[in-house]
Design an enzyme around this catalytic site. Sequence first.
Site, short mmCIF file in Angstrom:
data_model
loop_
_atom_site.label_atom_id
_atom_site.label_comp_id
_atom_site.label_asym_id
_atom_site.label_seq_id
_atom_site.Cartn_x
_atom_site.Cartn_y
_atom_site.Cartn_z
N ASP A 11 0.87 -1.17 0.00
CA ASP A 11 0.00 0.00 0.00
C ASP A 11 0.91 1.23 0.00
O ASP A 11 2.10 1.13 0.32
CB ASP A 11 -0.89 -0.03 1.25
CG ASP A 11 -1.80 1.17 1.36
OD1 ASP A 11 -2.42 1.56 0.35
OD2 ASP A 11 -1.88 1.75 2.46
N ASP A 13 0.00 5.11 1.09
CA ASP A 13 -0.14 5.99 2.25
C ASP A 13 -0.24 5.16 3.54
O ASP A 13 -1.13 4.33 3.69
CB ASP A 13 -1.38 6.88 2.10
CG ASP A 13 -1.30 7.77 0.87
OD1 ASP A 13 -0.20 8.28 0.57
OD2 ASP A 13 -2.32 7.94 0.19
N ARG A 110 -11.05 -0.75 -6.40
CA ARG A 110 -10.95 -0.05 -5.11
C ARG A 110 -10.89 -1.05 -3.96
O ARG A 110 -11.79 -1.84 -3.76
CB ARG A 110 -12.12 0.91 -4.93
CG ARG A 110 -12.00 1.72 -3.66
CD ARG A 110 -13.00 2.87 -3.60
NE ARG A 110 -12.89 3.51 -2.32
CZ ARG A 110 -11.87 4.29 -1.94
NH1 ARG A 110 -10.91 4.56 -2.80
NH2 ARG A 110 -11.82 4.82 -0.74
#
Length: 176
Positions: A11, A13, A110
Amino acid sequence: MAAFRPALFLDRDGVINVDKGYVSRVEDFEWIDGAAETIAAFNRRGWYVFLITNQSGIAQNLYTEADMHALHTWMQDELARSGATIDRIYYCPYHEDGINPAYRKDSFDRKPKPGMLLQAMAEFPVKRELSFMIGDKEADMEAARAAGVAGFLFTGGNLSTFAEWTLASFEDGNRG
């Protein structure tokens, strides 16, 4: 045909950089300790390294895809100085509650849905059973499980220390 290799899915952030909320500019970007070292170490092992990131700030009109691409280009340049390479960056600019109608939709890409991970595994010869994801949210873990790879939750600290512990644990049979 290229040989199948394991992949490290990361990932962005909260794992690669400090999550300050919708980071889209170089001046707001702060590396997580050990991020470049982690990527370089897995590169040396012959693993693929993929960045898997939701970028709903685009759907919220907080920044543009061009802004995000500029930041990712800068990131790749900085990583290269440390001998590290991300093989491909996968991102999802969509959000069903987005302000920008061009990006207002539900998307299989998403997270917690597995679309980005599955796309990486379709585009590269990934050894799924030897691959894993490091994320900082439950949505990352759900996406990893849905894609058939192990997921490990990073809660802060030095990413290199965490990744090396995770790899050792994974190789000993802890599959997330």
